[in-house]
Each structure stands twice: as C-alpha cells, then as structure tokens.
Design a protein around this motif. Structure first.
Motif, PDB file in Angstrom:
ATOM      1  N   SER D  65       0.828  -0.923  -0.068  1.00 15.63           N
ATOM      2  CA  SER D  65      -0.135   0.198   0.097  1.00 15.63           C
ATOM      3  C   SER D  65       0.832   1.931   0.386  1.00 15.63           C
ATOM      4  N   ALA D  66       1.780   1.108   0.503  1.00 18.89           N
ATOM      5  CA  ALA D  66       2.977   2.432   0.697  1.00 18.89           C
ATOM      6  C   ALA D  66       2.789   2.670  -0.500  1.00 18.89           C
ATOM      7  N   ALA D  69       0.855   4.397  -2.861  1.00 17.58           N
ATOM      8  CA  ALA D  69       0.550   5.465  -2.690  1.00 17.58           C
ATOM      9  C   ALA D  69       2.257   6.458  -2.977  1.00 17.58           C
ATOM     10  N   LEU D  70       3.014   5.859  -2.533  1.00 10.36           N
ATOM     11  CA  LEU D  70       4.147   7.122  -2.872  1.00 10.36           C
ATOM     12  C   LEU D  70       4.066   6.911  -4.705  1.00 10.36           C
ATOM     13  N   GLY D  71       4.604   5.774  -5.010  1.00 10.03           N
ATOM     14  CA  GLY D  71       4.216   5.676  -7.072  1.00 10.03           C
ATOM     15  C   GLY D  71       5.552   6.413  -7.152  1.00 10.03           C
ATOM     16  N   MET D 101      -6.388   2.938  -2.312  1.00  9.25           N
ATOM     17  CA  MET D 101      -4.720   3.501  -2.172  1.00  9.25           C
ATOM     18  C   MET D 101      -5.429   4.894  -3.440  1.00  9.25           C
ATOM     19  N   TYR D 104      -7.149   7.043  -0.662  1.00  9.13           N
ATOM     20  CA  TYR D 104      -5.713   8.187   0.190  1.00  9.13           C
ATOM     21  C   TYR D 104      -4.370   8.546  -1.059  1.00  9.13           C
ATOM     22  N   ALA D 105      -4.676   8.298  -2.071  1.00  9.63           N
ATOM     23  CA  ALA D 105      -3.589   8.858  -3.376  1.00  9.63           C
ATOM     24  C   ALA D 105      -4.095   8.958  -4.573  1.00  9.63           C
ATOM     25  N   GLY D 106      -5.533   8.911  -5.031  1.00 12.92           N
ATOM     26  CA  GLY D 106      -5.590   8.321  -6.153  1.00 12.92           C
ATOM     27  C   GLY D 106      -6.046   7.779  -6.928  1.00 12.92           C
ATOM     28  N   THR D 110      -3.530   4.339  -7.797  1.00 16.84           N
ATOM     29  CA  THR D 110      -3.397   2.544  -8.240  1.00 16.84           C
ATOM     30  C   THR D 110      -3.556   2.357  -9.584  1.00 16.84           C
TER      31      THR D 110
END
Lengths: 128, 128, 128, 128, 128, 128
Positions: D65-66, D69-71, D101, D104-106, D110
């Motif tokens: 997940s992290a 999210a960081l990408g 995600m 939380y990150a767009g 995802t």
C-alpha cells in the motif's frame, strides 16, 4: 530589460494579484531572506506571471490544484486561494478545483485543501 | 439516479472529453481490473466531471498542473494533456501551465512535463 | 442500488469502523463541504470499504502505512489509527506498521507517525 | 548478537519471503553496492522483518500500500507484490489493497499499482 | 562488533553532532518507542553516520537539502539545521542549500525551509 | 546587469559544471521549449549557481541528495551525478550521499539512486 525593471514589473504584477496584501507578502519574505524575496518577485511574478498565453485566473487554478495535490505547503495554498479569488475565480470554482484533486491525489489532500479554502472564505468575509 | 445511469452519464462525459480515445481508455482499465474501470467512469467522470461550477477546460488545467507537480504518473499526464487540448486548451496554454509548475514543484517536474507535452503535440500532428 | 441506498450503506460501514466518532467525522466534513462529505460516505465507505476480498483490519493497516509514508495528512493518520484499533488491530500492530515505514519512507516519516500513534493511544486511555 | 548473526538471520527471513528469488535480489543489490545489500539484509530483513508483533502477511500489505501510494518505486512495488503473494496474500487481497489507495493517493497511483500487479500475476502464471 | 558496541558508537556520533541536545533527542525518541530510538542510534548514527567517505558537514548538507525538498518533516529539518551548524556549516551555507532547493522542489519548499532556518538561527542566538 | 549578460554568465557556469555536455543539455531543453531553456540558464545557473556562499561541490551534493529523496526525476538525477563528479566529488562521496538518503527517504529511493549512480559511473568509464 535591466534587473530593477524586472523587479518593478514583478512587483506590479504581485500587486495586481494580491492588492493590499502584496506589501505584507514581500515584507514577510524579505524578513526571512532578502534575496529570496527578490527571486520571487523577479522570477515568479515577472518572468512567469507576466507571460502572455495563459490568463491569471487559469494560472491561479493551476497553482491551487498543484498545492492541494502536493499537500506540503498549507500557508502558500491559503495565499493562492486568496490570489485566485482576487483575479476572478468564484468561491465555487475554488471549491471545484480542490474537490477535483480527490481524483488525482486522494481524499486527505482534498479535505485539507477544503479546510484551507474555508479558512480563507471566512477570513475574507470578516475583513469586508 | 441508479448505478447504471451514473455509468452511462460518466461514459458520455468521458467521450465528450476524449472522443475516439474514450473506448480505448476504458478498455485498457477494464483489462486491468473491471471494478477500477467502473469507479473511474462513475466517480471520476460522472460524480466529479459532470459537476457544474467549473468548466471542463479549467478542470483539465487543474489536472495537468497537479500531475506535472506530482511527477509520479507520466502516462496519465499525457492522457490529460490530450484531454486539455480536446476540451479547448491551446498548446500554448498547456505549455504555460506546465512552465508555471517550475515555481511550485521545481525545474525537473517542469522539464519532464514539457517532454510529455511535446510527445503529445507530436503524436497529434502525426495522426491528423 | 440507488444513491440514497449507497449513502446509507456507506454510513453504516463508517459507524462500524468509527463507532461514536462517525457522526462527528461526517459533521466535520459536511461543515466544510456537504458534497465532499457525501462522496466520502458513498465512494470511500460504500463503494470501497464495503467490498469483500479484504477484511477491515487489513484495510486499516494499508491506510495507516500509506498515510505514514506520505506524511502529508497527520489529522487523517490519527483518525485511521483510531479506526485500525476500532476494527481489531492491537496497539503493538499499529506500532509495527509505522515502524516498518522507516524502510520504505525513511525515519522522519516513521517518527512523525509514531508521535501520531502515541497521541491516539493517550487520548483513548483518557476517554476510557 | 554479532554482526554476522544478524546477516544470517536477515538472509533466512529474506529467503522465507522471496524463496528462490532471494539470492537474485541480494546479488542484484550487491552488484550495485555491497554495503547497501548488507544494510538491506541486516536492518530491513533482520531488525525489522524478524520482529514479532505483526505477521509477514500484514507487513507486505503495509508495504504494497505504501509503495502504491508513493508511486516512485515501481520495481520495488513489483518485488513486494511477489512477496505478498509468497507469504499468503491472495491475488484478490493484493488487488483490494491497491484499489483502496485510490482513496488516499488518487486514481493514477492506483492505476499504476494495478498495472504492476497485473504484470506480476502474469509473470507468476508463466513460470508455474 | 556486538549490538551494544554499535549502540555506544552510534550514541557517541550522535553526541559529536548534537552536543548537549543529543540526550534530549534520544530521550524524546525513547519516550515514543524505545525500539525506534535504538534503530536511530544504531542504524542511522552508527552504520551510516560513522562511515568514512563523506565528512559530517557534507552529510548534513545532504540531509538539510533532502528534508527541505520533501517538505514533510519540519521538526526533523530544524534538528538537522542545528546539526549542520554544529558540524561546521555557516548560517550562510545553510541558507544557500535551502535557496538552491527552489530549483529542484519549488519556491514553497524553499520558503518553508527558510522559515525553519530563521527559527533555528534565532533560537541559537537566544541560548548563547 | 541586463538580460543577455545574465544568460552569458549562466551559460558560462553551466559549462564550468558540465563541460562538453553543457551544449547538449541546453540544446535538449531548447528543443522542448526555448523559454524554459532560457530560465534554466538565467535563473538556475546564473542567479543561483553563481552565488557565493556555497561551493559548487556542496551545491551538487545538495542536489543529488534531494533528487534521490524525491525519486521523481531519474534523468535529472543522472545529470547531477555527472555534475557532482565534474566539480570534484569522488564516486565514493556520491555513493555516500545516496546511501544516506535511506535514512530520510527509505531504501527504495536509495536503491534507485544507486542504480542511477552505477549507470553514470559505467558511462564515464566507457567514454574515457
């Protein structure tokens, strides 16, 4: 164009965008580091914001959306929400820009951006 | 509004923005995960992009600037540069939006965004 | 499923996760922008959190780790640490998730996440 | 515990998680910088991953997940999707973690995460 | 080298960098989670900061610039501005490092970094 | 100082840092957008890199660490690793700067930075 001319044109653009707040913003930056204040006026407000090809309203929409998405500069986001409203955005348009960031940066970024917008809207109501 | 109505309205908005590319985009997402494709159509394109209060051109300016600043989604940035041009942005306006990000996200973000824009401009010229 | 049904199911899931805090969270969002509150309930808590295929405990582990790593939403991180504990994570598990982020996002992200966790643990002890 | 003991225990944990791929991963890192390889084995896989208090499956959910999210680390994301499947996550659970995600990150984060997952699923099918 | 030796050497390096503040920093971390404090001393200050090949002044320049650019850890940025000054950077050098980040992470990151620097400079003046 | 003087001084600094690669870099940027090339030369290389108060070696250490930590600009990271070596950093110092980022941005950022460094080292060996 010599350097002082760049500064004067940048300062004029800054005043066009921020009105009475312009001097406060420049003074705050000068207080931190005079050179940084100078680069912001000359590079950000003369070199970039004086360019033709994109109107000021669209420039502020771009900035509000980017700062909402990055989420690392809440104080600058509030300043640019003021700027967006000063150059012709409606409060509704600001809200829509921030809401749209839920798609590209997630809900926490949008919620924090909305709280910044709400603070700015309240502040402007109070000082009218 | 029931769920299939949301999907149909979202798909219509997606086609309004992406024209002939819309079906390719949806198929690509469906190929990855059907549910994700569904959320993009319903939430991103119906719930958000069908909202009034901000025109599509401003919505794409907001998205191009945010994706340039974040710098983590080059493929989506290219798609949204196409979208921006499809809904009425000039190439000059796209360039200005990306250039402005030098102020808020630094030169590497802007240089990478500009290269994405150049690729899109070249591709559109070739397919005309 | 019609729109109000999505809202009701989303709100029920939100209450399952947040208990008595659910109404406070929704009211806080509604106070900022009613539409945003609606999207959070419908899209985040109905569309996504009502999905099968991953239990709520794992969903909160995923969210706590992502928000710790991103480091841009401290208030939402605290809310999701509460949520994680509400749906069955132990305090030790929350601490381990945050500690693990040192590997993927660095020590400052982990230290700030740990301070958020400590605040939540203290708050929950006080209100017991 | 002396240093070589930390290394051995870390390497054993790495093999527990990555199976036959473990040696390839360590060799790839050693090829870049031997010291970095050493810190990854000792600090990441002994100090952190050998801790009790959170099972390996939850640790990989947190990491997938992290990184989604960081990408910023697509290659490491693919490695950890492999790891998640190796320690007991189903493909469905991995998909759900990445889908979550979006909140939380767009969506771009995802979509890129899903493409990574799809590549890993295809690769594992081919090598069976 | 056994584990306690790593801790002692890490603590000595931490004291070399932070002087009297070292114990306060370790205690603050221990108060949050003892294990995290231990990893910071052993991995960050022994394994990494005791390495030869880069002097401490250059290490702190690297850290101040990275934390300014990331913009997500203001409290750690202030600690590392102290550290930079403790190991031989002048205030002017710190200001230049932060200013340079305008090029690579944008003006908001630099403005926030400069405010952190100003706070540290004021604090050090007051405690002299 | 008039505008063309800024450009000339910026270009001279760029050549001091990049040697024979300077013209290639400027041409590549001009090819993307001439104005962007101009701002990079004038603002990045004249206004900022010609400042006294921090030597070029420390400036490149700051830039390599920030780009490693951000992780969003691999091509610019490679350019600045070249620059760091050109202005007097040893390969060992570059490796240490990137390794240190494991502490502040996590292992994936460091691993990707190390691979960039390795590519640059190999390329320079080949062209000698």
């Amino acid at each position: 164009m010599d350097k002082s001319e760049r500064y004067e044109r940048g300062l004029a653009k800054l005043k066009e965008i921020y009105g009475e707040q312009a001097q406060t913003l420049v003074s705050a930056l000068e207080d931190v580091t005079p050179d940084l204040s100078c680069y912001v006026v000359e590079f950000a407000f003369e070199d970039i914001h004086c360019r033709t090809g994109l109107n000021l309203k669209s420039r502020e929409i771009a900035t509000v959306s980017a700062l909402t998405a990055l989420g690392t500069a809440p104080s600058q986001l509030r300043a640019h929400i003021h700027a967006a409203l000063n150059v012709g955005c409606t409060q509704e348009e600001v809200v829509e820009v921030i809401l749209q960031m839920a798609l590209y940066a997630g809900f926490p970024a949008t919620i924090n951006g909305m709280q910044a917008a709400k603070e700015v809207f309240t502040e402007r109501k109070a000082t009218k």
